[in-house]
Design a protein around this motif. Structure first.
Motif, PDB file in Angstrom:
ATOM      1  N   LEU A 258       0.819  -1.218   0.000  1.00  0.00           N
ATOM      2  CA  LEU A 258       0.000   0.000   0.000  1.00  0.00           C
ATOM      3  C   LEU A 258       0.853   1.269   0.000  1.00  0.00           C
ATOM      4  CD1 LEU A 258      -0.259   1.414   3.130  1.00  0.00           C
ATOM      5  CD2 LEU A 258      -1.360  -0.792   3.530  1.00  0.00           C
ATOM      6  N   VAL A 259       2.001   1.248   0.627  1.00  0.00           N
ATOM      7  CA  VAL A 259       2.862   2.441   0.647  1.00  0.00           C
ATOM      8  C   VAL A 259       3.272   2.837  -0.764  1.00  0.00           C
ATOM      9  CG1 VAL A 259       5.100   3.347   1.348  1.00  0.00           C
ATOM     10  CG2 VAL A 259       3.729   2.078   2.978  1.00  0.00           C
ATOM     11  N   ARG A 260       3.579   1.841  -1.590  1.00  0.00           N
ATOM     12  CA  ARG A 260       3.996   2.137  -2.967  1.00  0.00           C
ATOM     13  C   ARG A 260       2.801   2.449  -3.870  1.00  0.00           C
ATOM     14  NH1 ARG A 260       7.904   2.645  -0.212  1.00  0.00           N
ATOM     15  NH2 ARG A 260       9.405   0.987   0.147  1.00  0.00           N
ATOM     16  N   GLU A 261       1.648   1.877  -3.560  1.00  0.00           N
ATOM     17  CA  GLU A 261       0.488   2.044  -4.446  1.00  0.00           C
ATOM     18  C   GLU A 261      -0.282   3.331  -4.177  1.00  0.00           C
ATOM     19  OE1 GLU A 261      -1.126  -2.067  -5.900  1.00  0.00           O
ATOM     20  OE2 GLU A 261      -0.942  -2.175  -3.723  1.00  0.00           O
ATOM     21  N   VAL A 262      -0.277   3.799  -2.946  1.00  0.00           N
ATOM     22  CA  VAL A 262      -0.939   5.077  -2.619  1.00  0.00           C
ATOM     23  C   VAL A 262       0.010   5.928  -1.770  1.00  0.00           C
ATOM     24  CG1 VAL A 262      -3.356   4.429  -2.893  1.00  0.00           C
ATOM     25  CG2 VAL A 262      -2.182   3.825  -0.776  1.00  0.00           C
ATOM     26  N   PRO A 263       1.175   6.282  -2.311  1.00  0.00           N
ATOM     27  CA  PRO A 263       2.206   6.983  -1.517  1.00  0.00           C
ATOM     28  C   PRO A 263       1.764   8.344  -1.003  1.00  0.00           C
ATOM     29  CG  PRO A 263       2.762   7.027  -3.851  1.00  0.00           C
ATOM     30  CD  PRO A 263       1.615   6.068  -3.698  1.00  0.00           C
ATOM     31  N   ASP A 264       0.992   9.089  -1.788  1.00  0.00           N
ATOM     32  CA  ASP A 264       0.568  10.424  -1.354  1.00  0.00           C
ATOM     33  C   ASP A 264      -0.369  10.348  -0.155  1.00  0.00           C
ATOM     34  OD1 ASP A 264       2.055  11.444  -3.421  1.00  0.00           O
ATOM     35  OD2 ASP A 264       0.359  11.738  -4.774  1.00  0.00           O
ATOM     36  N   VAL A 265      -1.306   9.419  -0.202  1.00  0.00           N
ATOM     37  CA  VAL A 265      -2.237   9.249   0.918  1.00  0.00           C
ATOM     38  C   VAL A 265      -1.493   8.798   2.166  1.00  0.00           C
ATOM     39  CG1 VAL A 265      -4.278   7.999   1.755  1.00  0.00           C
ATOM     40  CG2 VAL A 265      -4.146   8.701  -0.643  1.00  0.00           C
ATOM     41  N   TYR A 266      -0.585   7.849   1.990  1.00  0.00           N
ATOM     42  CA  TYR A 266       0.184   7.340   3.128  1.00  0.00           C
ATOM     43  C   TYR A 266       1.052   8.437   3.743  1.00  0.00           C
ATOM     44  CZ  TYR A 266       3.059   4.224   5.954  1.00  0.00           C
ATOM     45  OH  TYR A 266       3.681   3.610   7.014  1.00  0.00           O
ATOM     46  N   SER A 267       1.751   9.189   2.908  1.00  0.00           N
ATOM     47  CA  SER A 267       2.625  10.254   3.411  1.00  0.00           C
ATOM     48  C   SER A 267       1.831  11.314   4.165  1.00  0.00           C
ATOM     49  CB  SER A 267       3.391  10.899   2.259  1.00  0.00           C
ATOM     50  OG  SER A 267       4.310   9.996   1.701  1.00  0.00           O
ATOM     51  N   ASP A 268       0.636  11.612   3.674  1.00  0.00           N
ATOM     52  CA  ASP A 268      -0.212  12.591   4.351  1.00  0.00           C
ATOM     53  C   ASP A 268      -0.610  12.102   5.742  1.00  0.00           C
ATOM     54  OD1 ASP A 268      -1.891  15.058   4.320  1.00  0.00           O
ATOM     55  OD2 ASP A 268      -3.541  13.613   4.400  1.00  0.00           O
ATOM     56  N   LEU A 269      -0.953  10.834   5.850  1.00  0.00           N
ATOM     57  CA  LEU A 269      -1.292  10.255   7.157  1.00  0.00           C
ATOM     58  C   LEU A 269      -0.087  10.256   8.088  1.00  0.00           C
ATOM     59  CD1 LEU A 269      -3.451   7.216   5.994  1.00  0.00           C
ATOM     60  CD2 LEU A 269      -4.275   9.185   7.290  1.00  0.00           C
ATOM     61  N   LEU A 270       1.070   9.947   7.539  1.00  0.00           N
ATOM     62  CA  LEU A 270       2.292   9.939   8.332  1.00  0.00           C
ATOM     63  C   LEU A 270       2.570  11.323   8.918  1.00  0.00           C
ATOM     64  CD1 LEU A 270       4.993   8.635   9.238  1.00  0.00           C
ATOM     65  CD2 LEU A 270       5.916   9.210   6.995  1.00  0.00           C
TER      66      LEU A 270
END
Length: 287
Positions: A258-270
């Motif tokens: 999921l980190v590679r497939e939706v990186p923008d969403v993941y980074s925003d949550l981080l």
């Protein structure tokens, strides 16, 4: 850059200046086949907000093959690099097997840990039995039961054998079955079969932190993919349940990558988590 830590030449990168900023160490998964390149690509845009440290773990990527390949040694290597970089305390991000090592680190060095992010990981080795069943039931992989058990038992015979076995299960990791992208990824991997064997045959046989996780007091973010075949989300949820006041996020339509497939969403949550703007439990339902 390369640096010698505990008798082993390690490859690492530092992005961004400290300047009173927090430092995040990114710990990759897949001992013997993983490295830091994916995390560099995914997270390097955060260097204006944090100092970022990426490294290839001992026996993986561009780092040297110097045993032992143990959780204890990998934890010592991370802390040795922290010390050499003159950083008092760090944030750690660990994906998959890297999450095992991050849990071990914070339990050994709580005073040197500011926060942890545990992505698609588990508190013990029980998920491996379920992962084998999931792989055998899937139409995305044609690997036979004998080879799959040999891979998970850490009985790989050579780097060529490792490449063949991993290539057979690679389609399971992503939601989209992109054969060309999978082949490109396979061609770029640095294979270290002995590291994998030691990790899966020696370390994971006794890996179980469930009785210790309630000792963790640093801010903790736990992320899971509901469609994860190798570390089903219930194992990540068990970590969140055991660590007091942790934050749990589950991606409804994604799995282990999921980190590679939706990186923008993941980074925003981080970023929201590290700024204190993300708490409790959250389900992310995107396609």
């Amino acid at each position: 850059m390369f640096i010698e830590i505990n008798g082993c030449k390690l490859y690492y990168e530092v992005h961004g200046q400290s300047d009173e900023k927090d430092t995040i160490f990114f710990i990759h998964g897949g001992p013997g086949l993983g490295d830091c390149r994916g995390d560099v690509t995914t997270f390097k845009h955060l260097e204006s907000m944090y100092q970022l440290v990426f490294l290839d773990m001992r026996g993986s990527g561009r780092s040297a093959d110097v045993p032992p390949y143990t959780h204890e040694q990998w934890v010592k290597d991370i802390d040795g690099l922290r010390d050499r970089l003159s950083i008092d305390s760090i944030i750690l991000h660990g994906s998959s097997y890297g999450g095992f090592i991050v849990q071990e680190y914070v339990l050994k060095y709580p005073e040197r840990t500011k926060a942890i992010i545990l992505n698609v990981t588990a508190p013990d080795n029980q998920h491996h039995f379920e992962a084998i069943d999931n792989a055998l039931k899937s139409e995305k992989s044609t690997i036979c039961k004998e080879d799959l058990k040999r891979l998970f038992a850490g009985k790989v015979q050579s780097n060529h054998d490792f490449r063949t076995l991993y290539g057979a299960i690679l389609p399971l990791y992503t939601m989209k079955n992109d054969i060309e992208a999978q082949q490109e990824k396979l061609n770029q991997i640095y294979f270290h079969y002995q590291t994998h064997n030691d990790a899966f045959h020696k370390n994971l046989e006794t890996f179980d932190l469930k009785d210790k996780l309630n000792e963790i007091r640093v801010p903790t973010l736990v992320v899971a993919g509901k469609k994860d075949w190798i570390v089903p989300s219930k194992y990540a949820r068990s970590i969140a349940n055991l660590i007091h006041h942790s934050t749990y996020v589950e991606f409804e339509n994604y799995g282990h990558s999921l980190v590679r497939e939706v990186p923008d969403v993941y980074s925003d949550l981080l970023q929201k988590f590290l700024m204190g703007n993300l708490t409790g439990n959250l389900v992310v339902d995107i396609n």
